[in-house]
Write an enzyme that holds these catalytic residues in place. Structure first.
Site, PDB file in Angstrom:
ATOM      1  N   HIS A 177      -6.459  18.931  -0.100  1.00 30.92           N
ATOM      2  CA  HIS A 177      -7.359  19.006  -1.261  1.00 30.92           C
ATOM      3  C   HIS A 177      -6.903  18.103  -2.409  1.00 30.92           C
ATOM      4  O   HIS A 177      -7.692  17.770  -3.288  1.00 30.92           O
ATOM      5  CB  HIS A 177      -7.568  20.463  -1.721  1.00 30.92           C
ATOM      6  CG  HIS A 177      -6.436  21.041  -2.489  1.00 30.92           C
ATOM      7  ND1 HIS A 177      -5.299  21.518  -1.910  1.00 30.92           N
ATOM      8  CD2 HIS A 177      -6.261  21.222  -3.824  1.00 30.92           C
ATOM      9  CE1 HIS A 177      -4.477  21.971  -2.844  1.00 30.92           C
ATOM     10  NE2 HIS A 177      -5.042  21.808  -4.016  1.00 30.92           N
ATOM     11  N   LYS A 181      -9.136  15.397  -5.483  1.00 29.89           N
ATOM     12  CA  LYS A 181      -9.031  15.427  -6.954  1.00 29.89           C
ATOM     13  C   LYS A 181      -9.483  14.078  -7.502  1.00 29.89           C
ATOM     14  O   LYS A 181      -9.068  13.020  -7.011  1.00 29.89           O
ATOM     15  CB  LYS A 181      -7.584  15.725  -7.379  1.00 29.89           C
ATOM     16  CG  LYS A 181      -7.144  17.161  -7.030  1.00 29.89           C
ATOM     17  CD  LYS A 181      -5.742  17.447  -7.547  1.00 29.89           C
ATOM     18  CE  LYS A 181      -5.170  18.736  -6.973  1.00 29.89           C
ATOM     19  NZ  LYS A 181      -5.670  19.951  -7.599  1.00 29.89           N
ATOM     20  N   HIS A 239       0.721  17.106   0.158  1.00 24.77           N
ATOM     21  CA  HIS A 239       0.285  16.617  -1.157  1.00 24.77           C
ATOM     22  C   HIS A 239       1.199  15.521  -1.731  1.00 24.77           C
ATOM     23  O   HIS A 239       0.718  14.491  -2.194  1.00 24.77           O
ATOM     24  CB  HIS A 239       0.218  17.776  -2.154  1.00 24.77           C
ATOM     25  CG  HIS A 239      -0.552  18.969  -1.658  1.00 24.77           C
ATOM     26  ND1 HIS A 239      -1.666  18.859  -0.866  1.00 24.77           N
ATOM     27  CD2 HIS A 239      -0.356  20.308  -1.841  1.00 24.77           C
ATOM     28  CE1 HIS A 239      -2.137  20.077  -0.584  1.00 24.77           C
ATOM     29  NE2 HIS A 239      -1.351  20.961  -1.153  1.00 24.77           N
TER      30      HIS A 239
HETATM   31  C1  BG6 Z   1      -1.544  24.532  -1.879  1.00 24.49           C
HETATM   32  C2  BG6 Z   1      -0.235  25.241  -1.705  1.00 24.49           C
HETATM   33  O1  BG6 Z   1      -1.763  23.624  -0.839  1.00 24.49           O
HETATM   34  O2  BG6 Z   1      -1.536  23.826  -3.114  1.00 24.49           O
HETATM   35  C3  BG6 Z   1       0.043  26.166  -2.881  1.00 24.49           C
HETATM   36  O3  BG6 Z   1      -0.264  25.999  -0.510  1.00 24.49           O
HETATM   37  C4  BG6 Z   1      -0.067  25.417  -4.179  1.00 24.49           C
HETATM   38  O4  BG6 Z   1       1.346  26.745  -2.764  1.00 24.49           O
HETATM   39  C5  BG6 Z   1      -1.380  24.654  -4.247  1.00 24.49           C
HETATM   40  O5  BG6 Z   1       0.013  26.361  -5.235  1.00 24.49           O
HETATM   41  C6  BG6 Z   1      -1.417  23.764  -5.470  1.00 24.49           C
HETATM   42  O6  BG6 Z   1      -2.712  23.217  -5.599  1.00 24.49           O
HETATM   43  P1  BG6 Z   1      -3.277  22.791  -7.028  1.00 24.49           P
HETATM   44  O7  BG6 Z   1      -4.578  22.148  -6.729  1.00 24.49           O
HETATM   45  O8  BG6 Z   1      -3.389  24.058  -7.829  1.00 24.49           O
HETATM   46  O9  BG6 Z   1      -2.264  21.863  -7.603  1.00 24.49           O
END
Ligand code: BG6
Length: 479
Positions: A177, A181, A239
């Site tokens: 995801h 962004k 990420h």
């Molecule tokens: C998820 C993780 O993929 O991403 C979580 O499993 C984390 O642990 C989250 O909190 C963070 O996503 P964002 O979009 O809030 O930075």
């Protein structure tokens, strides 16, 4: 063309908090293909109406200011529910029949979204295949798979192999995801729609890059998942490496899924393998105080909730430039930022001779203060030639225009439109595991670096500061 999104794991959190609100916003914005439908699948028995009602409550809460009863009622006309167990072949046959009844057009395309427990991905894919639901003779069939994609290289390879026995690679959309962004996509624009940064975006001018994903939150009630995962699997394999790839990649010939991903993959190929003492010298790990008291965490858990990796990309552009990747739970604030620190001037002409200029830095704020800042040295007015650091600040919010959409809106729409640029390819996922696996193994060995405890509300273990000083660098710890 009216298409169908089939969500497996329909009663889960992700569906009601993220997926359906994102689809609703697309509907309100007029981007949801007219007449398209959502079919939820999970084991619980719901009537269509019951499921719609529960989604309505959550969408009102998470759908932003777009929510109106009128829009919802219209949108909800095309929401359906079909109870089914992923382990039961008959349920897939029943689903195939049900889909025929709701799809008015025999050539409707379908996106299957696997939002189930990861242990069920393989079985779900095989069942889709056996029930003929992957056959794309009449309309497209695509599958979106949530993270985590495997728990190491071997499991990711096995999963890829199993999926490829049912779906072709161009039908598979592995979600990260972070790629949805807006500010991450803006890195493409920053780098490849301007000519002012690219000439200096290399080892001749860049001293180092810091990529930080700090979270204030702790693990909450996720111990069951988190304690077997740890931050390397949860955040770095996906990420942080994605952010690094986009920062470090070469310009692709065109903005096209295959070409973009080819360039990203080359970055992973160039990451220097850690050997011997590198694991102790180039990595750090920490665990927030109180982690062992979280419900469900074993009292002797060695799971890390904070980590730093110093990686090198051995290629012409980046040879010798360290990339510091850092992430932690229980940090002082929520911020994701990429700091490109340029080299110091070769010779300080003026100012305090003892002061190293700290400007020369580009900060990409991914979230929550979405924007970009350029830090540079300016003269202190009415002084001799003294300098200080000043900032040019771009903020998405102040620039106005549309609000920044949630990541899932972009990704769901792209999957429906068949654009896989912002999804991970099989080789990308496997190469990323190939970088992370040896570190996880080294951290389990007797030569593992210490697991530093740290109080929540700071920037991780205090040891991170002297560690960075040993690298002759400083953390950019700004919320
Ligand atoms: C998820 C993780 O993929 O991403 C979580 O499993 C984390 O642990 C989250 O909190 C963070 O996503 P964002 O979009 O809030 O930075």
């Amino acid at each position: 063309m009216a298409d169908t999104i089939v969500i497996f794991g329909a009663s889960g959190d992700l569906t009601s908090r993220k997926l359906v609100p994102a689809l609703f916003r697309l509907f309100v914005k007029g981007r949801w293909p007219e007449g398209s439908r959502i079919v939820g699948v999970s084991r619980s028995e719901f009537k269509h109406e019951e499921w719609r009602d529960s989604l309505r409550t959550m969408t009102e809460k998470f759908g932003g200011e777009h929510f109106t009863a009128e829009a919802w009622d219209k949108f909800a006309e095309n929401i359906f529910y079909q109870a089914g167990d992923i382990k039961n072949q008959d349920d897939f046959k029943a689903l195939a029949e049900f889909l025929k009844t709701v799809e008015s057009d025999a050539s409707a395309g379908r996106v299957y979204y696997l939002s189930t427990m990861p242990q069920l991905y393989e079985e779900a894919i095989q069942q889709l295949g056996k029930a003929g639901l992957a056959d794309d003779t009449n309309g497209y069939r695509r599958v979106i798979i949530e993270k985590p994609f495997g728990t190491d290289l071997a499991t990711a390879q096995a999963l890829n192999c199993s999926i490829h026995s049912v779906f072709r690679e161009d039908q598979i959309y592995r979600i990260d995801h972070y790629l949805g962004k807006e500010t991450v996509q803006n890195i493409f624009a920053l780098r490849f729609a301007n000519s002012i940064f690219e000439p200096i975006w290399n080892r001749n001018y860049v001293d180092h890059v810091q990529i930080t994903v700090a979270e204030e939150v702790v693990i909450g009630r996720r111990a069951g998942y988190y304690d077997t995962s740890g931050i390397l699997r949860d955040m770095f394999q996906n990420h942080l490496l994605q952010l690094m790839m986009i920062t470090a990649m070469e310009p692709p010939a065109r903005y096209d899924a295959a070409l973009v991903r080819d360039e990203k993959v080359k970055v992973l190929h160039s990451v220097r393998k850690m050997l011997g003492s590198d694991f102790a010298n180039n990595t750090m790990r920490g665990q927030y105080e109180g982690y062992l008291r979280e419900e469900g965490v074993p009292k002797n858990s060695q799971t890390e909730t904070f980590a730093v990796l110093k990686l090198y990309c051995d290629n012409w552009r980046w040879k010798g430039v360290p990339f510091f990747l850092r992430s932690g739970k229980g940090m002082s604030c929520r911020t994701t930022q990429i700091v490109v620190q340029f080299k110091n001037v070769p010779h300080i002409l003026f100012g305090e001779k003892t002061r190293t200029p700290v400007g020369n830095r580009l900060v990409i704020q991914v979230q929550p203060a979405e924007g970009i800042q350029l830090h540079f040295e300016t003269k202190v007015p009415d002084s001799e030639m003294k300098t200080r650091t000043s900032t040019m600040d771009f903020s998405f919010q102040q620039a106005g225009g549309a609000e920044l959409p949630d990541a899932y809106q972009r990704l769901l729409l792209d999957a429906m439109n068949g654009d896989a640029s912002l999804f991970a390819r099989s080789d990308e996922v496997e190469l990323a595991w190939g970088i992370i696996d040896p570190i996880i193994a080294a951290w389990k060995s007797p030569a593992a670096p210490s697991l530093f405890p740290y109080p929540t509300g700071l920037w991780g273990p205090s040891e991170a500061t002297p560690w960075m000083a040993e690298q002759h660098r400083e953390w950019f710890d700004v919320c």
